[in-house]
Design a protein around this motif. Structure first.
Motif, PDB file in Angstrom:
ATOM      1  N   GLY A 139       0.785  -1.226   0.000  1.00 52.35           N
ATOM      2  CA  GLY A 139       0.000   0.000   0.000  1.00 52.35           C
ATOM      3  C   GLY A 139       0.816   1.275   0.000  1.00 52.35           C
ATOM      4  O   GLY A 139       0.273   2.364  -0.145  1.00 52.35           O
ATOM      5  N   MET A 140       2.123   1.154   0.166  1.00 52.75           N
ATOM      6  CA  MET A 140       2.976   2.345   0.180  1.00 52.75           C
ATOM      7  C   MET A 140       3.432   2.644  -1.243  1.00 52.75           C
ATOM      8  O   MET A 140       3.926   1.762  -1.944  1.00 52.75           O
ATOM      9  CB  MET A 140       4.187   2.125   1.092  1.00 52.75           C
ATOM     10  N   ALA A 141       3.289   3.893  -1.660  1.00 54.86           N
ATOM     11  CA  ALA A 141       3.660   4.299  -3.021  1.00 54.86           C
ATOM     12  C   ALA A 141       5.153   4.244  -3.257  1.00 54.86           C
ATOM     13  O   ALA A 141       5.602   3.935  -4.354  1.00 54.86           O
ATOM     14  CB  ALA A 141       3.132   5.705  -3.301  1.00 54.86           C
TER      15      ALA A 141
END
Length: 184
Positions: free
Chosen positions: A110-112
């Motif tokens: 979920g982390m860009a």
């Protein structure tokens, strides 16, 4: 998907952590109850495939057998940043050699993009690549040092006696940064 967790200052088997003169706010009827609570809290959030960075003071006043018993019950791949009370903890089967400090990058689901982190048992006023966005996570202060916009205590006494994941860390850092902005 595996998640990365951070914690410090569990002090397994250290009855003194329940003393009023300690920085800690731990209230348990016995050291065994404290240990069981810490183990349950750890395993409630950390999955077996997750990674945990323990930033020092894993166990104190524990025999090697006692520390090993706790260690084997904890979920996750475990890494230790040496604290000032890790004489026994250093002898446990960590997933990599014990270090004094580490510079890592974490990109959980979920982390860009990855987040650069400087890990140490102790709080630093400055650290490598601080001005390039590297954040600093530490222990040792048992929640007594307030977070800044770029550094904070990840010890159990600052996080409801459990490891903490990066989204919660980033949220607390953002709150501290907002307070710093309001003060200027």
């Amino acid at each position: 998907m595996p998640v990365t967790w951070f914690t410090a200052d569990s002090h397994f088997h250290h009855a003194g952590m329940m003393s009023e003169r300690m920085h800690s706010r731990r209230s348990f009827p016995s050291v065994e109850a404290m240990n069981e609570h810490l183990i349950a809290n750890w395993n409630a959030v950390v999955g077996r495939g997750d990674t945990v960075w323990h930033l020092g003071d894993f166990a104190w006043k524990a025999s090697l057998a006692q520390a090993q018993d706790v260690f084997r019950r904890l979920h996750g791949r475990k890494f230790l940043i040496r604290g000032n009370h890790d004489k026994v903890g250093e002898r446990l089967p960590w997933d990599a050699p014990v270090r004094d400090v580490a510079q890592i990058h974490v990109q959980d689901p979920g982390m860009a993009e990855p987040v650069a982190l400087w890990l140490s048992h102790y709080a630093h006023r400055s650290w490598p690549r601080q001005h390039k966005g590297t954040l600093h996570l530490y222990g040792h202060s048992h929640g007594a040092l307030p977070p800044t916009g770029t550094s904070l205590d990840v010890g159990v006494d600052a996080w409801d006696l459990a490891p903490v994941a990066l989204p919660q860390i980033l949220a607390r850092l953002a709150e501290a940064a907002a307070r710093e902005g309001d003060a200027s």
